[in-house]
Design an enzyme around this catalytic site. Structure first.
Site, short mmCIF file in Angstrom:
data_model
loop_
_atom_site.label_atom_id
_atom_site.label_comp_id
_atom_site.label_asym_id
_atom_site.label_seq_id
_atom_site.Cartn_x
_atom_site.Cartn_y
_atom_site.Cartn_z
CG LEU A 13 -7.31 -119.50 -1.14
CD1 LEU A 13 -7.62 -119.52 -2.64
CD2 LEU A 13 -6.04 -118.67 -0.87
CG HIS A 21 -11.82 -104.62 12.83
ND1 HIS A 21 -11.41 -105.85 12.39
CD2 HIS A 21 -12.73 -104.88 13.83
CE1 HIS A 21 -12.04 -106.80 13.07
NE2 HIS A 21 -12.84 -106.23 13.93
#
Length: 236
Positions: A205, A112
């Site tokens: 997470l 990106h």
């Protein structure tokens, strides 16, 4: 060691914003961060840049300053150690535009783009971005005031896709760390790797939108679970 490198299976690792969150760089969904103050359509699309280039430059100037003050965390340093010590090839692909992987000593494919890069929208020239960029900055090659951050925005094609696809086709292990599974084409890498026969593991997470596509899951802060995973790879 050279003989071992010929036999150890290739590992391809995709990292997302979650790996840098513990270094103080927020994700799209963090409340109170830079992204929470702006609409993605205004600061991360070609149309937004065409409407208000100064707003976009100001946004990325702030991100560049924030990233310059950040330091790699234990997850970044663990991946750098894996690249250095694993007896096979470790390909690190990141959706992140910060330079924390490199600061930790790793080599990463920035699909990106990167905050440290500047791009001329007129002629395609690239150069090192200054700390502060402005809409009227002239391109050092063609001199036109068409400079923009060298960032892949929504609606644009990510960089190095052919190279990444080739790595996914012949890797033994594919891991995604701190990714949301919401942004394509990166969200489809797990299916490509699994189809080619790779073992797939997600370290995150929380569950992502593509968690069900992975064969193995490890849940917890990246600074804890990534070093543990790397230790296992280096001692097996």
């Amino acid at each position: 060691m050279a003989a071992q490198r010929d036999t150890a299976g290739k590992i391809v690792i995709l990292t997302g914003a979650g790996i840098s969150a513990e270094s103080g760089l927020g994700t799209f969904r963090d409340e109170g961060g830079l992204w929470a103050q702006h609409r993605i359509e205004d600061v991360a699309t070609p149309e937004g840049f065409a409407r208000n280039p100064r707003l976009v430059h100001d946004f990325y100037n702030a991100r560049r300053a924030q990233a310059a003050e950040a330091a790699p965390n234990a997850a970044h340093t663990a991946l750098a150690r894996l690249q250095a010590d694993y007896p096979g090839e470790v390909i690190l692909v990141t959706q992140n535009v910060d330079g924390l992987h490199e600061m930790a000593g790793a080599r990463a494919i920035h699909m990106h783009g990167a905050l440290e890069g500047a791009l001329c929208a007129a002629c395609g020239a690239r150069w090192q971005a200054p700390p502060v960029m402005c809409p009227d900055d002239p391109c050092p090659k063609c001199t036109r005031p068409a400079t923009r951050p060298d960032i892949v925005w929504f609606g644009e094609m990510p960089y190095f896709m052919d190279e990444i696809a080739a790595h996914l086709e012949d890797c033994e292990t594919f891991a995604a760390i701190g990714t949301s599974g919401q942004v394509y084409p990166a969200a489809g890498f797990v299916q490509e790797a699994a189809y080619a026969g790779a073992h797939t593991v997600e370290l995150n997470l929380n569950d992502s939108d593509t968690s069900r596509s992975f064969a193995e899951h490890r849940v917890g802060p990246a600074s804890r679970i990534v070093p543990q995973w790397v230790d296992e790879l280096l001692t097996r």
